[in-house]
Write an enzyme that holds these catalytic residues in place. Structure first.
Site, PDB file in Angstrom:
ATOM      1  N   HIS A   1     -23.540  14.198   8.720  1.00 52.61           N
ATOM      2  CA  HIS A   1     -23.890  15.414   7.971  1.00 52.61           C
ATOM      3  C   HIS A   1     -22.668  16.034   7.291  1.00 52.61           C
ATOM      4  O   HIS A   1     -22.576  17.249   7.143  1.00 52.61           O
ATOM      5  CB  HIS A   1     -24.553  16.456   8.893  1.00 52.61           C
TER       6      HIS A   1
ATOM      7  N   ASN B   1     -33.970  18.475  11.008  1.00 53.88           N
ATOM      8  CA  ASN B   1     -33.950  17.554   9.870  1.00 53.88           C
ATOM      9  C   ASN B   1     -35.197  17.759   9.024  1.00 53.88           C
ATOM     10  O   ASN B   1     -36.111  18.478   9.419  1.00 53.88           O
ATOM     11  CB  ASN B   1     -33.936  16.104  10.363  1.00 53.88           C
TER      12      ASN B   1
ATOM     13  N   TYR C   1     -22.502  19.042  20.294  1.00 50.64           N
ATOM     14  CA  TYR C   1     -22.202  19.919  19.155  1.00 50.64           C
ATOM     15  C   TYR C   1     -20.963  20.777  19.369  1.00 50.64           C
ATOM     16  O   TYR C   1     -20.072  20.825  18.518  1.00 50.64           O
ATOM     17  CB  TYR C   1     -23.444  20.756  18.790  1.00 50.64           C
TER      18      TYR C   1
END
Ligand code: HDE
Length: 696
Positions: free
Chosen positions: A82, A155, A369
């Site tokens: 991304h 997404n 993350y």
């Protein structure tokens, strides 16, 4: 409350350098004075300090050194996946309270505008890749609620390639550039991706989606968003309801066709970000509804697939969406790097009342993350960067670290403590509680049997598409596998597709020119053929008619009819669309009446792929002249081949002929602009496709 509001307002400013009063005034002018990073006014920013007029540069030149050193450190590591993204700001507003189902205020307090930051992205490409690559689009929303930040890191496709986080590294390594050669960029059309995909049958459902037109959207404003995993909502009594999150674009969905996507990548690699930036700048604020699918344990047990398996979806026809609010993006960023690049999403950013399910992919994401932000943004204080900072008080015993900007006061940086009456304490009544789940069984490294069906929903997805959409999926497989050099990989993938449907596999094999019978890869669980198709999975079936915020390209040249162009402009504006004039010269074209038709694009830089529909407004001479101009012929030919509705003055016919345009229901020559625009609002002329492209 009053206290938290004050902190919210002052936090970002306190963290910004150079907020100490009015700018330095520059003597004799209106501009503020330029300073170095330490606030000292600079007298000369054009010349470095030299020993004499032609002499060596002195190490004493701290201004040169500071400026260059800062430049040398301008980049941070780009996201591993991304990396190519674009963000915008706005708000989320709840319209239907989930009170009783969750205690999260963001989902129970109707009418409160919660600030959001949303970042869209492609997955495989590096930061400098083209927007229109065939890929999943990331759809990550950060909501700055007064109970802390809540991120839905989703997404535009409701399922994923893999079921277990332990395979993510392999998936991404296979999809990104091959490590020995460093290419190809931003595409799955190469050996390593298809080698992996063909060996991992759980990817099959997602493969159908990324080979579909969902992976080549017309605009980021026209994509859906999905939280993908099953999450939990927790109410005041600690009870759990399962939930799946959906974002629904108000404009409906729209895609480009593959040949168009390839050409847009060359003509305007920034196609999607420019479109979003322009729409927001012009006040066409994109909007999405937030929908939820809510269900309980009983539904989960009854449903034919495991709700913890991220390669499966729950069809809306079985479990309808409840629309509970909307998100509007109404502000562009002030600075791309500070905001879009530094924004840090995390699946673990949840607020009390929202919790995780046991989806093993989600569980793996929960560790990834924050870890990635630590290395990408350089340390544990990235939450203090304004775009990441919660808009509510942050009070704990965490201290110091790289670049901390909070001058936390007091002696006490530990808990429990007794020295300060106002040191923060945990709050069991209002704080975050995990759902009290009961777990039992053996500790195992194993994939649940309930995750074992890899083909049934892949077939359901294919069966849910219109015929042109199905044809595109077949063509995309053929395109991608034709870029795979290793024949055994091609054959294995076709063998895997045979498990979805022998017909699909045969069509792909024919398109690849494969000889001999297809060898299906052995599978324990064949595709079920009894799943009902879901109309909600088709883009075309969900299309919202009309031209609102779309772009009409109009080709003019010297001698064009100015009044016809003006009439077209009026009709286009009335339809809520934008007219862009394309002319052989950027200075514009001199119309038949001597007036100047100003151009937005020069012909070579404004190919028809940049527009949703096109109009050719040429005089007879203009059309004859442009018939020998390749860019003009391609302009019209591409619009035709990309199934666009085409309008034209009757004098434009020579160019239409040179471009091979054959009259069909989408060709309007010499007609009124209004008729042409109504037809254009219905979308592409799908029936034309078999006459311009081989359907395998
Ligand atoms: Fe991500 N993903 N992901 N992902 N993902 C990242 O975090 C990861 C997955 C998604 O605009 C990274 O900040 C793992 C599914 C989006 O900044 C990283 C797994 C979905 C974004 C990461 C997944 C997503 C990311 C890279 C499998 C859809 C961009 C940089 C277990 C539901 C957010 C970063 C933005 C970004 C890890 C799978 C969506 C490395 C380990 C499934 C939209 O942390």
């Amino acid at each position: 409350m009053a206290k938290s509001k004050k902190i919210r307002e002052t936090l970002p400013a306190d963290q910004t350098i150079g907020n100490g009063g009015e700018p330095h005034q520059r003597a004799g002018g209106t501009h503020p004075a330029m300073t170095n990073q330490r606030g000292q006014v600079i007298a000369d920013d054009e010349n470095s300090l030299k020993a004499n007029e032609r002499g060596p540069v002195l190490i004493e030149d701290h201004l040169l050194i500071e400026k260059t050193q800062h430049f040398d450190h301008e980049r941070i590591p780009e996201r591993i996946v991304h990396a190519r993204g674009f963000g915008a700001k706005g708000y989320f507003e709840l319209s239907d309270s989930l009170k009783g189902i969750t205690k999260a205020r963001v989902l129970t307090e109707v009418g409160v505008k919660i600030p959001v930051f949303t970042r869209f992205s492609t997955v495989a490409g590096n930061a400098g890749s083209a927007d229109t690559a065939r890929d999943v689009r990331g759809f990550a929303v950060k909501m700055y609620t007064d109970q802390g930040n809540w991120d839905i890191v989703g997404n535009n496709i409701p399922v994923f390639f893999i079921q277990d986080a332990i395979k993510f590294t392999d998936l991404i390594h296979a999809a990104k550039q091959e490590p020995d050669r460093g290419f190809p960029q931003a595409q799955t059309a190469h050996d390593t991706f298809w080698d992996f995909a063909s060996l991992v049958p759980e990817t099959t459902h997602m493969l159908m989606w990324i080979m579909s037109d969902r992976a080549i959207p017309r605009s980021l404003r026209m994509i859906e968003g999905f939280g993908v995993h099953t999450f939990r909502l927790i109410n005041e009594d600690g009870e759990s309801t399962y939930v799946k999150f959906h974002w629904r674009p108000k404009l409906g969905m729209a895609s480009v066709v593959w040949d168009e996507a390839l050409k847009i990548s060359g003509a305007d690699p920034d196609f999607h970000r420019r479109d979003l930036w322009n729409a927001i700048s012009e006040g066409n604020f994109p909007e999405w509804e937030l929908g939820v699918q809510l269900f309980d344990e009983e539904f989960a047990n009854k449903f034919e697939f495991d709700v913890l398996d991220a390669t499966k979806l729950i069809p809306e026809e079985i479990l309808p969406l409840r629309i509970i609010g909307k998100m509007v993006l109404d502000r562009n960023v002030d600075n791309y790097f500070a905001e879009t690049e530094q924004v840090a999403f995390a699946t673990t950013d949840v607020v009390p009342g929202i919790d995780f399910s046991n989806d093993p992919l989600l569980q793996g994401r929960n560790l990834s993350y924050i870890d990635t932000q630590l290395s990408r943004l350089g340390g544990p204080n990235y939450e203090q960067i304004p775009v990441n900072a919660p808009r509510c008080p942050v009070m704990n015993m965490q201290r110091d670290g790289h670049m901390t900007m909070l001058p936390q006061k007091g002696r006490v940086s530990y808990s429990p403590s007794s020295l300060e009456v106002d040191s923060p304490r945990p709050d069991p009544a209002n704080g975050f509680h995990s759902f009290k789940a009961t777990e039992q069984g053996d500790k195992l490294r194993i994939r649940a049997e309930s995750f074992g069906d890899h083909f049934s929903q892949a077939l359901m997805f294919f069966n849910s598409q219109t015929e042109p959409e199905q044809n595109h999926i077949i063509s995309a497989f053929i395109f991608e596998l034709s870029k795979v050099d290793t024949k055994a990989v091609r054959a294995r993938m076709v063998g895997q597709l045979a498990n979805v449907s022998p017909v699909i596999a045969q069509r792909v094999a024919d398109g690849l020119g494969m000889q001999g019978p297809i060898e299906a890869i052995a599978t324990k669980i064949p595709a079920r053929t009894d799943l009902a198709p879901s109309d909600a999975l088709s883009i075309v079936k969900k299309m919202v008619p009309g031209l609102a915020t779309k772009v009409v390209g109009c080709l003019v040249a010297d001698g064009s009819d100015a009044s016809a162009v003006l009439a077209l402009k009026k009709a286009v504006t009335a339809a809520g669309a934008d007219l862009k004039i394309v002319a052989p010269k950027i200075g514009g074209a001199v119309a038949a009446d001597g007036s100047l038709l100003e151009a937005d694009f020069q012909l070579a830089g404004g190919p028809s792929v940049l527009f949703d529909t096109v109009y050719v407004s040429l005089s007879g001479d203009g059309a004859t002249l442009l018939s020998t101009e390749a860019a003009a012929v391609s302009w019209v030919h591409d619009a035709f081949a990309h199934l666009k509705v085409i309008g034209a003055s009757s004098t434009s016919q020579p160019l239409l002929d040179a471009a091979g345009v054959v009259v069909d229901e989408g060709i309007f020559v010499g007609g009124k602009p209004a008729e042409f625009l109504i037809k254009a609002g219905e979308g592409r002329v799908w029936d034309r496709e078999p006459s311009v492209r081989t359907v395998f």
